[in-house]
Design a protein around this motif. Structure first.
Motif, short mmCIF file in Angstrom:
data_model
loop_
_atom_site.label_atom_id
_atom_site.label_comp_id
_atom_site.label_asym_id
_atom_site.label_seq_id
_atom_site.Cartn_x
_atom_site.Cartn_y
_atom_site.Cartn_z
N LEU A 80 0.66 -1.10 0.01
CA LEU A 80 -0.08 0.22 0.01
C LEU A 80 1.04 1.36 0.05
O LEU A 80 0.71 2.35 -0.82
N PHE A 81 1.85 1.32 0.73
CA PHE A 81 2.76 2.42 0.79
C PHE A 81 3.97 2.70 0.15
O PHE A 81 4.78 3.74 0.15
N VAL A 82 4.44 1.47 -0.51
CA VAL A 82 5.60 1.43 -1.42
C VAL A 82 5.39 1.12 -2.77
O VAL A 82 5.62 1.96 -3.83
N VAL A 83 4.95 -0.21 -2.89
CA VAL A 83 4.47 -0.55 -4.23
C VAL A 83 3.73 0.15 -5.08
O VAL A 83 3.90 0.55 -6.11
N ALA A 84 2.42 0.46 -4.41
CA ALA A 84 1.61 1.08 -5.11
C ALA A 84 1.81 2.71 -5.50
O ALA A 84 1.61 2.88 -6.57
N PRO A 85 2.56 3.30 -4.77
CA PRO A 85 2.87 4.62 -5.19
C PRO A 85 4.01 4.63 -6.41
O PRO A 85 3.83 5.36 -7.33
N ILE A 86 4.90 3.67 -6.27
CA ILE A 86 5.89 3.46 -7.56
C ILE A 86 5.23 3.02 -8.67
O ILE A 86 5.53 3.49 -9.72
N GLY A 87 4.27 2.07 -8.56
CA GLY A 87 3.44 1.80 -9.46
C GLY A 87 2.70 3.02 -10.35
O GLY A 87 2.67 2.88 -11.52
N LEU A 88 2.10 3.68 -9.55
CA LEU A 88 1.30 4.80 -9.94
C LEU A 88 2.16 5.70 -10.87
O LEU A 88 1.87 6.37 -11.85
N PHE A 89 3.57 5.96 -10.12
CA PHE A 89 4.57 6.89 -10.86
C PHE A 89 4.88 6.31 -12.39
O PHE A 89 4.72 7.05 -13.15
N LEU A 90 5.28 5.18 -12.11
CA LEU A 90 5.56 4.50 -13.44
C LEU A 90 4.40 4.47 -14.45
O LEU A 90 4.63 4.76 -15.76
N LEU A 91 3.12 4.15 -14.14
CA LEU A 91 2.14 4.18 -14.92
C LEU A 91 1.91 5.50 -15.51
O LEU A 91 1.83 5.62 -17.01
N ILE A 92 1.82 6.63 -14.69
CA ILE A 92 1.73 7.83 -15.25
C ILE A 92 2.83 8.51 -16.13
O ILE A 92 2.66 8.95 -17.22
N ALA A 93 4.13 8.31 -15.58
CA ALA A 93 5.15 8.43 -16.31
C ALA A 93 5.15 7.39 -17.99
O ALA A 93 5.54 8.28 -19.05
N GLY A 94 4.78 6.36 -17.84
CA GLY A 94 5.02 5.75 -19.12
C GLY A 94 3.65 6.29 -20.14
O GLY A 94 3.93 6.33 -21.26
N LEU A 95 2.62 6.55 -19.78
CA LEU A 95 1.61 7.26 -20.22
C LEU A 95 2.02 8.41 -20.87
O LEU A 95 1.97 8.83 -22.33
#
Length: 92
Positions: free
Chosen positions: A50-65
Protein backbone atom coordinates in the motif's frame (compact mmCIF):
# COMPACT_ATOMS: atom_id res chain seq x y z
CA UNK A 1 15.88 44.40 13.49
CA UNK A 2 17.55 45.11 16.79
CA UNK A 3 18.35 42.56 19.48
CA UNK A 4 15.32 43.41 21.58
CA UNK A 5 12.88 42.72 18.74
CA UNK A 6 14.72 39.54 17.77
CA UNK A 7 14.60 38.29 21.36
CA UNK A 8 10.90 39.14 21.57
CA UNK A 9 10.16 37.29 18.30
CA UNK A 10 12.15 34.26 19.44
CA UNK A 11 10.36 34.14 22.78
CA UNK A 12 7.00 34.40 21.05
CA UNK A 13 7.86 31.60 18.63
CA UNK A 14 9.17 29.37 21.42
CA UNK A 15 6.13 30.04 23.60
CA UNK A 16 3.73 29.33 20.77
CA UNK A 17 5.51 26.08 19.92
CA UNK A 18 5.54 24.98 23.55
CA UNK A 19 1.84 25.71 23.98
CA UNK A 20 0.99 23.78 20.80
CA UNK A 21 3.02 20.80 22.02
CA UNK A 22 1.35 20.85 25.41
CA UNK A 23 -2.15 21.17 23.99
CA UNK A 24 -1.74 18.28 21.55
CA UNK A 25 -0.34 15.74 23.96
CA UNK A 26 0.27 12.36 22.36
CA UNK A 27 -0.86 10.71 25.60
CA UNK A 28 -4.42 11.60 24.64
CA UNK A 29 -4.13 9.25 21.68
CA UNK A 30 -4.12 6.26 24.05
CA UNK A 31 -7.65 6.96 25.19
CA UNK A 32 -10.15 5.77 22.60
CA UNK A 33 -12.86 8.24 21.65
CA UNK A 34 -16.56 7.41 21.58
CA UNK A 35 -17.42 5.80 18.27
CA UNK A 36 -13.91 4.56 17.51
CA UNK A 37 -14.08 1.26 15.68
CA UNK A 38 -10.57 0.43 14.46
CA UNK A 39 -10.38 -2.30 11.90
CA UNK A 40 -7.89 -5.13 11.80
CA UNK A 41 -4.26 -4.13 11.40
CA UNK A 42 -2.33 -4.48 8.16
CA UNK A 43 0.28 -7.17 7.67
CA UNK A 44 3.80 -6.26 6.62
CA UNK A 45 3.12 -7.31 3.02
CA UNK A 46 -0.09 -5.27 2.88
CA UNK A 47 1.67 -2.23 4.35
CA UNK A 48 4.56 -2.44 1.89
CA UNK A 49 2.17 -2.94 -1.00
CA UNK A 50 0.00 0.00 0.00
CA UNK A 51 2.70 2.51 0.93
CA UNK A 52 5.65 1.48 -1.28
CA UNK A 53 4.62 -0.60 -4.29
CA UNK A 54 1.38 1.25 -5.11
CA UNK A 55 2.95 4.76 -5.26
CA UNK A 56 5.89 3.51 -7.34
CA UNK A 57 3.49 1.68 -9.67
CA UNK A 58 1.32 4.78 -10.04
CA UNK A 59 4.37 6.90 -10.81
CA UNK A 60 5.58 4.43 -13.44
CA UNK A 61 2.10 4.22 -14.99
CA UNK A 62 1.76 8.00 -15.27
CA UNK A 63 5.33 8.43 -16.55
CA UNK A 64 4.78 5.67 -19.11
CA UNK A 65 1.54 7.21 -20.34
CA UNK A 66 3.20 10.62 -20.68
CA UNK A 67 6.12 9.08 -22.55
CA UNK A 68 3.94 7.02 -24.92
CA UNK A 69 1.33 9.70 -25.60
CA UNK A 70 3.85 12.52 -26.06
CA UNK A 71 3.54 13.55 -29.69
CA UNK A 72 6.71 15.56 -30.02
CA UNK A 73 9.08 14.45 -32.74
CA UNK A 74 12.04 16.58 -31.69
CA UNK A 75 13.70 14.23 -29.20
CA UNK A 76 17.36 15.02 -29.84
CA UNK A 77 19.06 18.31 -29.09
CA UNK A 78 19.63 20.37 -32.19
CA UNK A 79 23.18 20.35 -33.47
CA UNK A 80 24.81 23.73 -33.60
CA UNK A 81 26.35 24.92 -36.86
CA UNK A 82 29.16 22.63 -37.82
CA UNK A 83 32.53 24.32 -37.59
CA UNK A 84 34.86 23.67 -40.47
CA UNK A 85 38.00 21.85 -39.55
CA UNK A 86 41.40 22.83 -40.95
CA UNK A 87 41.30 19.82 -43.28
CA UNK A 88 37.89 20.84 -44.63
CA UNK A 89 39.08 24.40 -45.17
CA UNK A 90 42.17 23.23 -47.10
CA UNK A 91 40.09 20.85 -49.23
CA UNK A 92 37.71 23.59 -50.40
Amino acid sequence: MDKKNALRAGALAAGTTLMMLLMSSPALALTPDDGDDPGPGLSVIETLGLFVVAPIGLFLLIAGLVWVLDGSTDRHPKAKGKAKTKAAVKAS
